[in-house]
Design a protein around this motif. Structure first.
Motif, PDB file in Angstrom:
ATOM      1  N   ASP A 151      -0.720  10.099  14.151  1.00 48.66           N
ATOM      2  CA  ASP A 151      -0.080   9.286  13.121  1.00 48.66           C
ATOM      3  C   ASP A 151      -0.851   9.274  11.801  1.00 48.66           C
ATOM      4  OD1 ASP A 151      -2.132   7.856  14.378  1.00 48.66           O
ATOM      5  OD2 ASP A 151      -1.269   5.940  13.783  1.00 48.66           O
ATOM      6  N   LEU A 152      -2.081   9.810  11.802  1.00 47.04           N
ATOM      7  CA  LEU A 152      -2.869   9.850  10.572  1.00 47.04           C
ATOM      8  C   LEU A 152      -3.032  11.262  10.023  1.00 47.04           C
ATOM      9  CD1 LEU A 152      -5.713   7.272  11.315  1.00 47.04           C
ATOM     10  CD2 LEU A 152      -3.580   6.922  10.056  1.00 47.04           C
ATOM     11  N   GLU A 153      -2.521  12.262  10.726  1.00 51.98           N
ATOM     12  CA  GLU A 153      -2.599  13.636  10.233  1.00 51.98           C
ATOM     13  C   GLU A 153      -1.764  13.772   8.957  1.00 51.98           C
ATOM     14  OE1 GLU A 153      -1.471  16.345  13.258  1.00 51.98           O
ATOM     15  OE2 GLU A 153      -3.211  15.968  14.520  1.00 51.98           O
ATOM     16  N   GLY A 154      -2.395  14.285   7.911  1.00 52.15           N
ATOM     17  CA  GLY A 154      -1.721  14.403   6.623  1.00 52.15           C
ATOM     18  C   GLY A 154      -1.723  13.113   5.833  1.00 52.15           C
ATOM     19  N   VAL A 155      -2.166  12.030   6.453  1.00 53.50           N
ATOM     20  CA  VAL A 155      -2.213  10.728   5.784  1.00 53.50           C
ATOM     21  C   VAL A 155      -3.586  10.523   5.154  1.00 53.50           C
ATOM     22  CG1 VAL A 155      -2.101   8.231   6.112  1.00 53.50           C
ATOM     23  CG2 VAL A 155      -0.473   9.716   7.295  1.00 53.50           C
ATOM     24  N   ILE A 156      -4.635  10.700   5.949  1.00 57.01           N
ATOM     25  CA  ILE A 156      -5.999  10.604   5.433  1.00 57.01           C
ATOM     26  C   ILE A 156      -6.408  11.982   4.930  1.00 57.01           C
ATOM     27  CG2 ILE A 156      -8.386  10.084   5.995  1.00 57.01           C
ATOM     28  CD1 ILE A 156      -7.475   8.167   8.068  1.00 57.01           C
ATOM     29  N   ARG A 157      -6.685  12.046   3.663  1.00 59.85           N
ATOM     30  CA  ARG A 157      -7.021  13.330   3.039  1.00 59.85           C
ATOM     31  C   ARG A 157      -8.428  13.279   2.446  1.00 59.85           C
ATOM     32  NH1 ARG A 157      -1.298  14.966   0.044  1.00 59.85           N
ATOM     33  NH2 ARG A 157       0.006  14.730   1.902  1.00 59.85           N
ATOM     34  N   PRO A 158      -9.023  14.436   2.185  1.00 58.70           N
ATOM     35  CA  PRO A 158     -10.380  14.448   1.640  1.00 58.70           C
ATOM     36  C   PRO A 158     -10.469  13.673   0.328  1.00 58.70           C
ATOM     37  CG  PRO A 158      -9.765  16.632   2.410  1.00 58.70           C
ATOM     38  CD  PRO A 158      -8.519  15.802   2.474  1.00 58.70           C
ATOM     39  N   ILE A 193       0.834  -1.203   0.000  1.00 60.22           N
ATOM     40  CA  ILE A 193       0.000   0.000   0.000  1.00 60.22           C
ATOM     41  C   ILE A 193       0.871   1.256   0.000  1.00 60.22           C
ATOM     42  CG2 ILE A 193      -1.495   1.393   1.512  1.00 60.22           C
ATOM     43  CD1 ILE A 193      -2.913  -1.185   2.274  1.00 60.22           C
ATOM     44  N   ILE A 194       0.458   2.224  -0.804  1.00 64.24           N
ATOM     45  CA  ILE A 194       1.029   3.575  -0.735  1.00 64.24           C
ATOM     46  C   ILE A 194       0.021   4.449  -0.005  1.00 64.24           C
ATOM     47  CG2 ILE A 194       1.757   5.602  -2.031  1.00 64.24           C
ATOM     48  CD1 ILE A 194       3.708   3.365  -2.329  1.00 64.24           C
ATOM     49  N   ARG A 195       0.476   5.134   1.026  1.00 62.63           N
ATOM     50  CA  ARG A 195      -0.413   5.964   1.837  1.00 62.63           C
ATOM     51  C   ARG A 195       0.143   7.377   1.880  1.00 62.63           C
ATOM     52  NH1 ARG A 195      -1.804   3.340   7.431  1.00 62.63           N
ATOM     53  NH2 ARG A 195      -3.116   2.066   6.052  1.00 62.63           N
ATOM     54  N   ASP A 196      -0.675   8.353   1.540  1.00 63.69           N
ATOM     55  CA  ASP A 196      -0.241   9.754   1.577  1.00 63.69           C
ATOM     56  C   ASP A 196       0.320  10.093   2.954  1.00 63.69           C
ATOM     57  OD1 ASP A 196      -0.989  10.164  -1.010  1.00 63.69           O
ATOM     58  OD2 ASP A 196      -2.897  11.123  -0.545  1.00 63.69           O
ATOM     59  N   GLY A 197       1.464  10.767   2.956  1.00 68.01           N
ATOM     60  CA  GLY A 197       2.061  11.182   4.218  1.00 68.01           C
ATOM     61  C   GLY A 197       2.978  10.154   4.832  1.00 68.01           C
ATOM     62  N   VAL A 198       3.010   8.939   4.254  1.00 64.48           N
ATOM     63  CA  VAL A 198       3.916   7.894   4.751  1.00 64.48           C
ATOM     64  C   VAL A 198       5.007   7.685   3.718  1.00 64.48           C
ATOM     65  CG1 VAL A 198       4.114   5.469   5.451  1.00 64.48           C
ATOM     66  CG2 VAL A 198       2.082   6.788   6.067  1.00 64.48           C
ATOM     67  N   ALA A 199       6.252   7.821   4.124  1.00 58.50           N
ATOM     68  CA  ALA A 199       7.377   7.833   3.188  1.00 58.50           C
ATOM     69  C   ALA A 199       7.567   6.501   2.472  1.00 58.50           C
ATOM     70  CB  ALA A 199       8.658   8.220   3.932  1.00 58.50           C
ATOM     71  N   LYS A 200       7.419   5.395   3.190  1.00 56.75           N
ATOM     72  CA  LYS A 200       7.690   4.082   2.602  1.00 56.75           C
ATOM     73  C   LYS A 200       6.390   3.319   2.349  1.00 56.75           C
ATOM     74  CE  LYS A 200      12.223   3.476   4.820  1.00 56.75           C
ATOM     75  NZ  LYS A 200      13.037   2.589   5.702  1.00 56.75           N
ATOM     76  N   PRO A 201       6.402   2.457   1.323  1.00 52.40           N
ATOM     77  CA  PRO A 201       5.238   1.595   1.096  1.00 52.40           C
ATOM     78  C   PRO A 201       4.976   0.714   2.318  1.00 52.40           C
ATOM     79  CG  PRO A 201       6.707   1.547  -0.800  1.00 52.40           C
ATOM     80  CD  PRO A 201       7.443   2.266   0.290  1.00 52.40           C
ATOM     81  N   ILE A 202       3.708   0.428   2.547  1.00 53.23           N
ATOM     82  CA  ILE A 202       3.298  -0.405   3.681  1.00 53.23           C
ATOM     83  C   ILE A 202       2.966  -1.797   3.155  1.00 53.23           C
ATOM     84  CG2 ILE A 202       1.625  -0.695   5.544  1.00 53.23           C
ATOM     85  CD1 ILE A 202       1.145   2.355   5.368  1.00 53.23           C
ATOM     86  N   GLU A 203       3.632  -2.803   3.699  1.00 51.71           N
ATOM     87  CA  GLU A 203       3.375  -4.178   3.285  1.00 51.71           C
ATOM     88  C   GLU A 203       2.492  -4.871   4.318  1.00 51.71           C
ATOM     89  OE1 GLU A 203       7.072  -6.086   2.561  1.00 51.71           O
ATOM     90  OE2 GLU A 203       7.584  -4.822   0.829  1.00 51.71           O
TER      91      GLU A 203
END
Length: 460
Positions: free
Chosen positions: A373-380, A167-177
């Motif tokens: 930890d989700l600020e800037g990650v979950i976006r509209p 997964i690529i998540r906005d605001g997280v630098a590395k892909p999440i496996e």
């Protein structure tokens, strides 16, 4: 009481892959007599024959046709698609309340699988998949170049089998496996409980259930059995993170809280195709105060319910702007070949307003606080951001949607707490309680402004 619709989808239940050939004998006469159409079809035939006979290796002819169908439909809008007989059967099973998989609603955007919303209490939700996540790899294989149907097909499998997704998540630098174990997804569309011993809380997670209205009626009856009527202060209907489903179920849910009035209308390409769906007498909550919770994950069928209850002033909407999917998909059976999910109409709220690309703004805006930890990650997220979406009548640069997030813990749920405080009288707002008596004059004025001038037909 309620005019039952044919099988129409008001929300996008994404996840069908096309593995069959679309055959339809119902070609409109005008299209069949159009010389340019014949030329284009001839061109398609020429290309197909050339590829079949001269491509460097023998191609899969069935897949070639599938890909052509997929390309044609995906070029229309993000919600039209083709389903094989097997996938059509899976959708019917899902509508009965249970299906296999990970438990996510998805679409395709920029060649990756975009998560619209994880379904409550499913393997994906429990693993931490969030609305807005982009799935870029499935079992180590990139999804780029796959159709949405192909990607969803790969995510399906035997219950108990693990699947690796990246997964690529906005605001997280590395892909999440993530490794997620596939499971049977029981869709418990309606959950309820009593808050503070005097408030009925009802959550509807999806409208993809043909018996949703029955479950809702049962929930209301059980709440009324638990709380004496003179102590019951009202109801909270939670439609957050609800991506939609069947139009007839949306009408039935709205009708549960109404005594009368138009719930929704749908308008196709011709004025003769306009359909109106009205509520019948019998508000099962006896007019108790009602608050509807919405956010950026409330889409389509959810918006039909929210829009009807807001316009008819039966409920006060609390939360943030909804997703803004105002189109209706009709399921067209194609016999043994499967079925076609085709966008055939836009729907309009009782005031005559289309929410396509705009969404519904709640009466009281309450932003949900995000964990650090989700600020800037979950976006509209919203319909207006989907590539190829149908441009809405009322759509502006502001667009639709908002942050789609609901905390797991009730004590962190700012929007729910606000609704409870309103019902308890701890806070006040001019928008609460809603007053249905004030709706009639306002609706007449709004519809007069919204109704288009009748078209003049050319007799020549």
């Amino acid at each position: 009481m309620i005019r039952r619709a044919t099988l129409l989808l008001a929300g996008a239940v994404i996840g069908a892959s096309a593995t069959g050939i679309l055959v339809s004998a119902d070609i409109p006469a005008r299209a069949a007599s159009d010389d340019s159409t014949y030329r284009e079809m001839s061109l398609f035939g020429d290309v197909f024959e050339r590829v079949r006979s001269q491509y460097v290796s023998p191609p899969d002819e069935e897949k070639m046709i599938q890909d052509a169908i997929n390309g044609m439909l995906s070029g229309l809008d993000p919600h039209s698609s083709y389903m094989t007989a097997e996938e059509s059967e899976e959708m019917r099973d899902q509508s009965k309340g249970e299906f296999g998989g990970l438990g996510i609603e998805v679409t395709m955007e920029d060649e990756v699988v975009k998560v619209v919303a994880p379904i409550d209490d499913t393997p994906a939700s429990n693993a931490g998949v969030l609305a807005g996540d982009s799935i870029v790899e499935i079992d180590g294989e990139s999804v780029r170049g796959m159709s949405l149907n192909d990607a969803v097909d790969r995510m399906r499998g035997e219950v108990g089998e693990p699947i690796d997704i990246t997964i690529i998540r906005d605001g997280v630098a590395k892909p999440i496996e993530m490794t997620i174990v596939r499971g049977v997804i029981p869709v418990q569309s309606v959950k309820w409980r009593v808050e503070n011993d005097n408030i009925g809380y009802i959550r509807i997670s999806t409208f993809m259930n043909e018996k949703l209205d029955e479950s809702l009626n049962d929930a209301i009856e059980e709440i009324r059995a638990e709380v004496p009527d003179d102590q019951l202060k009202g109801y909270i209907l939670d439609l957050r993170l609800n991506p939609g489903g069947f139009l007839n179920q949306a009408v039935a849910v709205a009708d549960t809280f109404l005594d009368e009035g138009e719930v929704v209308s749908t308008r196709g390409r011709n004025s003769s195709e306009t359909r109106r769906f009205d509520a019948g007498p019998g508000d099962l909550t006896n007019g108790k105060p009602l608050i509807v919770l919405v956010n950026g994950g409330s889409a389509s069928a959810s918006e039909i319910v929210a829009g009807a209850l807001q316009d008819l002033k039966r409920a006060t909407l609390v939360g943030t702007r909804t997703f803004g999917k105002g189109s209706v998909q009709t399921i067209v059976p194609l016999g043994v070949e499967g079925s076609l999910r085709l966008t055939t109409a836009l729907y309009y709220t009782p005031s005559g307003t289309s929410i396509q690309g705009t969404g519904i703004s709640p009466d009281i805006i309450v932003e949900q606080v995000l964990p650090e930890d989700l600020e800037g990650v979950i976006r509209p997220e919203g319909e207006s951001a989907l590539r190829g979406h149908i441009q809405g009548d009322e759509e502006t640069d502001e667009g639709s949607g908002s942050v789609a997030y609901v905390p797991r813990e009730t004590e962190d749920d700012v929007q729910l707490k606000y609704a409870i405080d309103l019902l308890e009288g701890n806070i006040t707002d001019a928008a609460f309680p809603a007053d249905p008596a004030k709706a009639v004059d306002e609706l007449q004025a709004a519809k007069a402004d919204a109704e288009p001038e009748p078209e003049m037909e050319d007799a020549n």
